[in-house]
Design a protein around this motif. Structure first.
Motif, short mmCIF file in Angstrom:
data_model
loop_
_atom_site.label_atom_id
_atom_site.label_comp_id
_atom_site.label_asym_id
_atom_site.label_seq_id
_atom_site.Cartn_x
_atom_site.Cartn_y
_atom_site.Cartn_z
N ARG A 1 33.69 54.29 7.37
CA ARG A 1 33.50 53.50 6.15
C ARG A 1 32.17 52.74 6.25
NH1 ARG A 1 38.33 50.58 6.10
NH2 ARG A 1 39.42 52.54 6.33
N GLY A 2 31.92 52.21 7.43
CA GLY A 2 30.67 51.48 7.66
C GLY A 2 29.47 52.41 7.64
N ILE A 3 29.58 53.53 8.36
CA ILE A 3 28.44 54.46 8.43
C ILE A 3 28.04 54.91 7.02
CG2 ILE A 3 27.67 56.74 9.26
CD1 ILE A 3 29.55 56.43 11.64
N LEU A 4 29.03 55.08 6.16
CA LEU A 4 28.71 55.56 4.81
C LEU A 4 28.27 54.43 3.87
CD1 LEU A 4 31.42 58.32 4.24
CD2 LEU A 4 28.98 58.60 4.71
N THR A 5 28.49 53.18 4.28
CA THR A 5 28.02 52.06 3.47
C THR A 5 26.55 51.78 3.79
OG1 THR A 5 30.22 51.11 3.56
CG2 THR A 5 28.47 49.64 2.82
N VAL A 6 26.20 51.91 5.07
CA VAL A 6 24.83 51.58 5.50
C VAL A 6 23.77 52.40 4.75
CG1 VAL A 6 23.24 51.57 7.47
CG2 VAL A 6 25.58 50.73 7.76
N PRO A 7 23.91 53.73 4.62
CA PRO A 7 22.82 54.50 4.00
C PRO A 7 22.46 54.06 2.59
CG PRO A 7 24.35 55.98 5.07
CD PRO A 7 24.96 54.61 5.13
N ALA A 8 23.45 53.58 1.83
CA ALA A 8 23.15 53.18 0.45
C ALA A 8 22.16 52.02 0.42
CB ALA A 8 24.44 52.79 -0.26
N SER A 9 22.12 51.24 1.51
CA SER A 9 21.22 50.06 1.51
C SER A 9 19.87 50.37 2.17
CB SER A 9 21.90 48.91 2.25
OG SER A 9 22.04 49.29 3.62
N LEU A 10 19.70 51.58 2.66
CA LEU A 10 18.45 51.89 3.37
C LEU A 10 17.30 52.09 2.39
CD1 LEU A 10 19.75 54.39 6.08
CD2 LEU A 10 19.28 51.94 6.34
N PHE B 1 17.04 51.06 13.93
CA PHE B 1 18.20 51.44 14.74
C PHE B 1 19.29 50.44 14.35
CE2 PHE B 1 19.67 51.83 19.50
CZ PHE B 1 20.76 52.58 19.10
N LEU B 2 20.32 50.93 13.67
CA LEU B 2 21.34 50.05 13.10
C LEU B 2 22.71 50.40 13.65
CD1 LEU B 2 20.16 50.50 9.41
CD2 LEU B 2 19.65 48.54 10.87
N ASP B 3 23.64 49.44 13.58
CA ASP B 3 25.01 49.81 13.91
C ASP B 3 25.78 50.09 12.62
OD1 ASP B 3 25.92 47.43 12.83
OD2 ASP B 3 26.36 46.50 14.76
N TRP B 4 27.04 50.48 12.76
CA TRP B 4 27.82 50.93 11.60
C TRP B 4 28.10 49.81 10.61
CZ3 TRP B 4 30.02 48.63 15.61
CH2 TRP B 4 31.21 47.97 15.47
N GLU B 5 27.79 48.55 11.03
CA GLU B 5 27.96 47.44 10.10
C GLU B 5 26.62 47.01 9.50
OE1 GLU B 5 30.13 45.02 12.96
OE2 GLU B 5 31.89 45.14 11.65
N GLY B 6 25.58 47.78 9.81
CA GLY B 6 24.26 47.50 9.23
C GLY B 6 23.43 46.52 10.05
N ASN B 7 23.95 46.07 11.22
CA ASN B 7 23.16 45.14 12.05
C ASN B 7 22.07 45.90 12.79
OD1 ASN B 7 25.02 42.91 11.59
ND2 ASN B 7 26.46 44.11 12.82
N SER B 8 20.93 45.25 12.90
CA SER B 8 19.80 45.87 13.58
C SER B 8 20.00 45.81 15.10
CB SER B 8 18.57 45.09 13.14
OG SER B 8 17.45 45.73 13.60
N LEU B 9 19.66 46.90 15.78
CA LEU B 9 19.77 46.94 17.25
C LEU B 9 18.38 47.08 17.85
CD1 LEU B 9 22.72 49.53 17.59
CD2 LEU B 9 22.85 47.06 18.03
N PRO B 10 18.17 46.49 19.02
CA PRO B 10 16.87 46.70 19.68
C PRO B 10 16.77 48.12 20.21
CG PRO B 10 18.33 45.38 21.07
CD PRO B 10 19.08 45.63 19.79
N TRP B 11 15.59 48.73 20.08
CA TRP B 11 15.42 50.09 20.59
C TRP B 11 15.55 50.11 22.10
CZ3 TRP B 11 15.57 54.21 17.54
CH2 TRP B 11 15.27 54.01 16.19
N ALA C 1 18.41 55.73 12.86
CA ALA C 1 19.44 56.02 13.86
C ALA C 1 20.59 55.04 13.66
CB ALA C 1 18.85 55.85 15.27
N ILE C 2 21.83 55.56 13.74
CA ILE C 2 22.99 54.68 13.55
C ILE C 2 23.95 54.79 14.74
CG2 ILE C 2 25.06 54.26 12.15
CD1 ILE C 2 23.56 54.72 9.69
N HIS C 3 24.33 53.64 15.27
CA HIS C 3 25.38 53.58 16.30
C HIS C 3 26.72 53.41 15.59
CE1 HIS C 3 27.84 52.12 19.58
NE2 HIS C 3 27.96 50.94 19.01
N PRO C 4 27.69 54.32 15.85
CA PRO C 4 28.94 54.26 15.08
C PRO C 4 29.97 53.24 15.57
CG PRO C 4 28.99 56.14 16.58
CD PRO C 4 27.64 55.48 16.75
N GLY C 5 29.65 52.51 16.65
CA GLY C 5 30.67 51.64 17.28
C GLY C 5 31.36 52.41 18.39
#
Ligand SMILES: NC(=O)c1ccc[n+]([C@@H]2O[C@H](COP(=O)([O-])OP(=O)(O)OC[C@H]3O[C@@H](n4cnc5c(N)ncnc54)[C@H](OP(=O)(O)O)[C@@H]3O)[C@@H](O)[C@H]2O)c1
Length: 257
Positions: free
Chosen positions: A230-239, A247-257, A206-210
């Motif tokens: 730009r962030g949302i499309l960068t994150v998937p390459a590192s998954l 649960f990540l944000d658009w900069e790849g930071n982990s969020l608590p569920w 799951a990604i939060h877009p900001g």
């Protein structure tokens, strides 16, 4: 530079974050071979920006999909499947959403139920990756790659930080009980699917877009849609295996569920 994935499906892509996802995917130096861009009325006025984009990029295929209409979902699965033939779908980005406002005072069972039934797409979106599962499974067989990745087979649900139960006490200002409840349910489905599908080689996250400047995000928000995407499309390459079910944000930071 390798393409993020050979085939990508973006659900709800006629405006806002979805449209920008399609625009940036098509314009990337190594674009996916197939970009399926869905919207409710691809031939109508609301699909105009998407039609113009598709006219510039032959990789973009427009697909009709209303996420609260089961025959429409089935039709979209058929259309994407018949285009990809035996290759399968690598990456599904589940982006469509409607923000339903109701305060504790104005909330009633009808508003809450409609968030889970007919007006808000999130609840149907809950099962959207399930409907496209066969195509994702086909992609797993087709790539022959080890581990989990978006270039192999993945479903990304666009979520929101507003539904983090862990952060909820610190974000009390949004009177959006139906939206937050149905998106929280979507988060749970993401987590369950990640657990169930990892052995099948399919990654789910799951990604939060900001807080993004769109119809949903309004004008008074800090993040421009181009920056968020730009962030949302960068994150998937590192998954990978380690981040499936995150649960990540658009900069790849982990969020608590
Ligand atoms: N913007 C933000 O600050 C923010 C923050 C957190 C999360 N999000 C999430 O990000 C996603 C994209 O939102 P956005 O900001 O880009 O909002 P938006 O500009 O309002 O776009 C929403 C998209 O969802 C589509 N959609 C709505 N109902 C649909 C249905 N039944 N079937 C198919 N498509 C449907 C819309 O299509 P139509 O034009 O046909 O209605 C539109 O393309 C949403 O899931 C939203 O919850 C946004």
């Amino acid at each position: 530079m390798a393409a993020l994935a050979r085939s990508v499906l973006v659900i709800g892509s006629n405006q806002g974050i979805g449209l920008e996802l399609v625009r940036q995917l098509a314009a990337s130096p190594c674009p996916p071979q197939h970009i399926f861009a869905t919207c409710r009325d691809p031939k109508g006025l609301r699909g105009k920006a998407l039609q113009e984009l598709a006219a510039q990029h032959p990789s973009i295929k427009l697909v009709q999909l209303d996420t609260v209409n089961l025959p429409s979902i089935r039709g979209a699965v058929r259309a994407v499947g018949s285009h990809l033939k035996d290759q399968g779908l690598n990456l599904l980005i589940n982006n469509a959403g409607v923000s339903l406002h109701a305060t504790l005072r104005s909330l009633d069972s009808q508003k809450m139920l409609s968030a889970f039934a007919d007006r808000q797409p999130s609840p149907t979106l809950l099962s959207l990756p399930q409907k496209f599962l066969l195509l994702l499974e086909k992609a797993v067989k087709g790539t022959g790659k080890e581990g989990l990745s978006c270039s192999k087979a993945a479903a990304i649900n666009v979520s929101t930080k507003l539904v983090s139960i862990g952060l909820c006490l610190r974000v009390p200002q949004a009177p959006m009980y139906p939206y937050r409840a149905s998106k929280a349910a979507q988060n749970m489905v993401t987590r369950c699917m990640a657990a169930e599908l990892q052995d099948k080689g399919i990654l789910c996250t799951a990604i939060h877009p900001g807080w993004v400047k769109t119809d949903t995000g309004t004008e008074k928000v800090p993040v421009m849609v181009e920056h968020s995407v730009r962030g949302i499309l960068t994150v998937p390459a590192s998954l990978s295996q380690d981040t499936s079910g995150a649960f990540l944000d658009w900069e790849g930071n982990s969020l608590p569920w």
